[in-house]
Write a protein that holds these residues in place. Structure first.
Motif, PDB file in Angstrom:
ATOM      1  N   ASP A 165     -11.062  20.487  21.714  1.00 19.27           N
ATOM      2  CA  ASP A 165     -10.582  21.088  20.467  1.00 19.27           C
ATOM      3  C   ASP A 165     -10.291  19.942  19.507  1.00 19.27           C
ATOM      4  OD1 ASP A 165      -9.606  22.708  18.508  1.00 19.27           O
ATOM      5  OD2 ASP A 165      -7.993  23.581  19.720  1.00 19.27           O
ATOM      6  N   THR A 166     -11.273  19.635  18.668  1.00 18.45           N
ATOM      7  CA  THR A 166     -11.226  18.447  17.812  1.00 18.45           C
ATOM      8  C   THR A 166     -10.468  18.725  16.524  1.00 18.45           C
ATOM      9  OG1 THR A 166     -13.366  17.816  18.704  1.00 18.45           O
ATOM     10  CG2 THR A 166     -12.643  16.665  16.714  1.00 18.45           C
ATOM     11  N   GLY A 167      -9.536  17.831  16.221  1.00 17.06           N
ATOM     12  CA  GLY A 167      -8.777  17.944  14.983  1.00 17.06           C
ATOM     13  C   GLY A 167      -9.343  17.064  13.886  1.00 17.06           C
ATOM     14  N   ARG A 168      -9.675  15.809  14.245  1.00 25.34           N
ATOM     15  CA  ARG A 168     -10.056  14.846  13.213  1.00 25.34           C
ATOM     16  C   ARG A 168     -11.176  13.951  13.736  1.00 25.34           C
ATOM     17  NH1 ARG A 168      -7.933   9.332  11.653  1.00 25.34           N
ATOM     18  NH2 ARG A 168      -7.038   9.277  13.739  1.00 25.34           N
ATOM     19  N   VAL A 169     -12.178  13.716  12.863  1.00 23.78           N
ATOM     20  CA  VAL A 169     -13.242  12.742  13.113  1.00 23.78           C
ATOM     21  C   VAL A 169     -13.350  11.903  11.843  1.00 23.78           C
ATOM     22  CG1 VAL A 169     -15.686  12.365  13.597  1.00 23.78           C
ATOM     23  CG2 VAL A 169     -14.517  14.325  14.616  1.00 23.78           C
ATOM     24  N   GLU A 170     -12.969  10.631  11.941  1.00 26.31           N
ATOM     25  CA  GLU A 170     -13.020   9.747  10.762  1.00 26.31           C
ATOM     26  C   GLU A 170     -13.786   8.485  11.099  1.00 26.31           C
ATOM     27  OE1 GLU A 170      -9.388   8.781   8.810  1.00 26.31           O
ATOM     28  OE2 GLU A 170      -8.770  10.866   8.632  1.00 26.31           O
ATOM     29  N   SER A 171     -14.599   8.031  10.144  1.00 31.28           N
ATOM     30  CA  SER A 171     -15.367   6.809  10.374  1.00 31.28           C
ATOM     31  C   SER A 171     -15.356   5.928   9.127  1.00 31.28           C
ATOM     32  CB  SER A 171     -16.808   7.138  10.756  1.00 31.28           C
ATOM     33  OG  SER A 171     -17.450   7.850   9.719  1.00 31.28           O
ATOM     34  N   VAL A 172     -15.444   4.624   9.384  1.00 31.83           N
ATOM     35  CA  VAL A 172     -15.600   3.622   8.330  1.00 31.83           C
ATOM     36  C   VAL A 172     -16.794   2.778   8.752  1.00 31.83           C
ATOM     37  CG1 VAL A 172     -14.582   1.656   7.132  1.00 31.83           C
ATOM     38  CG2 VAL A 172     -13.133   3.582   7.823  1.00 31.83           C
ATOM     39  N   ILE A 173     -17.804   2.735   7.892  1.00 31.06           N
ATOM     40  CA  ILE A 173     -19.024   2.007   8.227  1.00 31.06           C
ATOM     41  C   ILE A 173     -19.238   0.939   7.169  1.00 31.06           C
ATOM     42  CG2 ILE A 173     -21.509   2.195   8.579  1.00 31.06           C
ATOM     43  CD1 ILE A 173     -20.750   5.232   9.324  1.00 31.06           C
ATOM     44  N   LYS A 174     -19.318  -0.297   7.645  1.00 34.84           N
ATOM     45  CA  LYS A 174     -19.521  -1.440   6.762  1.00 34.84           C
ATOM     46  C   LYS A 174     -20.807  -2.149   7.162  1.00 34.84           C
ATOM     47  CE  LYS A 174     -14.575  -2.099   6.051  1.00 34.84           C
ATOM     48  NZ  LYS A 174     -13.450  -3.003   6.234  1.00 34.84           N
ATOM     49  N   GLU A 175     -21.135  -3.212   6.458  1.00 34.85           N
ATOM     50  CA  GLU A 175     -22.400  -3.922   6.690  1.00 34.85           C
ATOM     51  C   GLU A 175     -22.542  -4.434   8.123  1.00 34.85           C
ATOM     52  OE1 GLU A 175     -24.947  -7.696   4.934  1.00 34.85           O
ATOM     53  OE2 GLU A 175     -23.072  -7.124   3.956  1.00 34.85           O
ATOM     54  N   HIS A 176     -21.467  -4.971   8.708  1.00 37.96           N
ATOM     55  CA  HIS A 176     -21.555  -5.594  10.026  1.00 37.96           C
ATOM     56  C   HIS A 176     -20.713  -4.892  11.096  1.00 37.96           C
ATOM     57  CE1 HIS A 176     -23.691  -8.971   8.286  1.00 37.96           C
ATOM     58  NE2 HIS A 176     -22.758  -9.025   7.347  1.00 37.96           N
ATOM     59  N   GLU A 177     -20.147  -3.715  10.756  1.00 40.14           N
ATOM     60  CA  GLU A 177     -19.264  -3.057  11.713  1.00 40.14           C
ATOM     61  C   GLU A 177     -19.171  -1.555  11.474  1.00 40.14           C
ATOM     62  OE1 GLU A 177     -15.029  -4.087  11.092  1.00 40.14           O
ATOM     63  OE2 GLU A 177     -15.722  -5.064   9.276  1.00 40.14           O
ATOM     64  N   LEU A 178     -18.755  -0.859  12.519  1.00 40.65           N
ATOM     65  CA  LEU A 178     -18.542   0.579  12.476  1.00 40.65           C
ATOM     66  C   LEU A 178     -17.216   0.857  13.175  1.00 40.65           C
ATOM     67  CD1 LEU A 178     -21.083   3.328  13.291  1.00 40.65           C
ATOM     68  CD2 LEU A 178     -18.958   3.266  14.553  1.00 40.65           C
ATOM     69  N   HIS A 179     -16.388   1.696  12.577  1.00 44.88           N
ATOM     70  CA  HIS A 179     -15.093   2.068  13.159  1.00 44.88           C
ATOM     71  C   HIS A 179     -15.015   3.589  13.138  1.00 44.88           C
ATOM     72  CE1 HIS A 179     -10.804   1.792  14.124  1.00 44.88           C
ATOM     73  NE2 HIS A 179     -10.641   2.766  13.250  1.00 44.88           N
ATOM     74  N   LEU A 180     -14.632   4.168  14.281  1.00 48.18           N
ATOM     75  CA  LEU A 180     -14.582   5.614  14.416  1.00 48.18           C
ATOM     76  C   LEU A 180     -13.320   6.012  15.164  1.00 48.18           C
ATOM     77  CD1 LEU A 180     -15.994   8.453  14.403  1.00 48.18           C
ATOM     78  CD2 LEU A 180     -17.075   7.761  16.538  1.00 48.18           C
ATOM     79  N   GLU A 181     -12.652   7.067  14.689  1.00 41.72           N
ATOM     80  CA  GLU A 181     -11.476   7.606  15.375  1.00 41.72           C
ATOM     81  C   GLU A 181     -11.620   9.114  15.509  1.00 41.72           C
ATOM     82  OE1 GLU A 181      -7.568   6.263  14.333  1.00 41.72           O
ATOM     83  OE2 GLU A 181      -8.364   4.436  13.400  1.00 41.72           O
ATOM     84  N   VAL A 182     -11.256   9.618  16.699  1.00 40.35           N
ATOM     85  CA  VAL A 182     -11.343  11.047  16.981  1.00 40.35           C
ATOM     86  C   VAL A 182     -10.044  11.485  17.654  1.00 40.35           C
ATOM     87  CG1 VAL A 182     -12.621  12.865  18.191  1.00 40.35           C
ATOM     88  CG2 VAL A 182     -13.849  10.858  17.325  1.00 40.35           C
ATOM     89  N   ASP A 183      -9.455  12.567  17.149  1.00 46.54           N
ATOM     90  CA  ASP A 183      -8.286  13.192  17.760  1.00 46.54           C
ATOM     91  C   ASP A 183      -8.710  14.558  18.284  1.00 46.54           C
ATOM     92  OD1 ASP A 183      -6.442  11.152  17.090  1.00 46.54           O
ATOM     93  OD2 ASP A 183      -6.233  11.982  15.069  1.00 46.54           O
ATOM     94  N   TYR A 184      -8.354  14.856  19.541  1.00 47.91           N
ATOM     95  CA  TYR A 184      -8.739  16.144  20.118  1.00 47.91           C
ATOM     96  C   TYR A 184      -7.794  16.521  21.254  1.00 47.91           C
ATOM     97  CZ  TYR A 184     -10.951  13.427  23.871  1.00 47.91           C
ATOM     98  OH  TYR A 184     -11.179  12.555  24.911  1.00 47.91           O
ATOM     99  N   VAL A 185      -7.815  17.798  21.586  1.00 50.05           N
ATOM    100  CA  VAL A 185      -7.079  18.316  22.740  1.00 50.05           C
ATOM    101  C   VAL A 185      -8.107  18.531  23.851  1.00 50.05           C
ATOM    102  CG1 VAL A 185      -5.727  20.245  23.652  1.00 50.05           C
ATOM    103  CG2 VAL A 185      -5.313  19.412  21.322  1.00 50.05           C
ATOM    104  N   LEU A 186      -7.813  17.984  25.034  1.00 56.59           N
ATOM    105  CA  LEU A 186      -8.697  18.096  26.183  1.00 56.59           C
ATOM    106  C   LEU A 186      -8.208  19.184  27.123  1.00 56.59           C
ATOM    107  CD1 LEU A 186     -11.032  16.973  27.967  1.00 56.59           C
ATOM    108  CD2 LEU A 186      -9.344  15.378  28.935  1.00 56.59           C
ATOM    109  N   GLU A 187      -9.140  20.069  27.517  1.00 55.87           N
ATOM    110  CA  GLU A 187      -8.862  21.102  28.511  1.00 55.87           C
ATOM    111  C   GLU A 187      -9.857  20.947  29.652  1.00 55.87           C
ATOM    112  OE1 GLU A 187      -9.391  24.842  26.547  1.00 55.87           O
ATOM    113  OE2 GLU A 187      -7.576  24.628  25.348  1.00 55.87           O
TER     114      GLU A 187
END
Length: 147
Positions: A100-122
């Motif tokens: 049950d995913t609440g948030r998917v956020e990403s920041v993508i730059k020339e030399h890097e990628l950053h991703l965060e995901v918040d979710y409830v696991l069942e």
């Protein structure tokens, strides 16, 4: 970003009434951008087993698909503000997991990628934990350090 990258995957789980469990793995991998999606591909080695698990992450806008093949087999869909079910196959059996995913956020730059995901696991329709995943990918040789 070039094809050769270092990938850090950090997962933090907060079971009910617990301070949280933090797990991190750093792997060499590959990055691709195709048809509007970012792909990260890497092998994971599980303790006590010789065979690697091939992991593919596909990021497109507010959606992350995580596919594992080998010792573990699963395709997990993280879509912002949606719940998805998947079969998680392990050497010890198969279980139904809910994400049950609440948030998917990403920041993508020339030399890097950053991703965060918040979710409830069942697992098998039972609450397991509130989870937070952080994925960082950096070009090898870029001078950037994984945090």
């Amino acid at each position: 970003m070039t094809k050769d990258v270092l990938i850090s995957v950090r997962g933090l789980q907060f079971p009910e009434g617990d301070a949280g469990d933090d797990i991190e793995t750093v792997q060499q991998g590959e990055y691709y951008f195709r048809n509007g999606s970012h792909f990260l591909l890497f092998d994971e080695y599980m303790e006590g087993f010789r065979e690697p698990v091939s992991t593919l992450l596909r990021l497109k806008e507010k959606e992350l698909t995580l596919t594992k093949k080998g010792l573990l087999n699963v395709q997990m869909f993280f879509e912002e503000n949606k719940k998805n079910l998947s079969q998680y196959r392990t050497p010890y059996g198969t279980m139904l997991i809910g994400l049950d995913t609440g948030r998917v956020e990403s920041v993508i730059k020339e030399h890097e990628l950053h991703l965060e995901v918040d979710y409830v696991l069942e697992a098998n329709y039972q609450y397991v934990a509130d989870c937070h995943i952080v994925i960082d990918a950096r070009e090898k040789g870029s001078g950037l350090v994984l945090q």
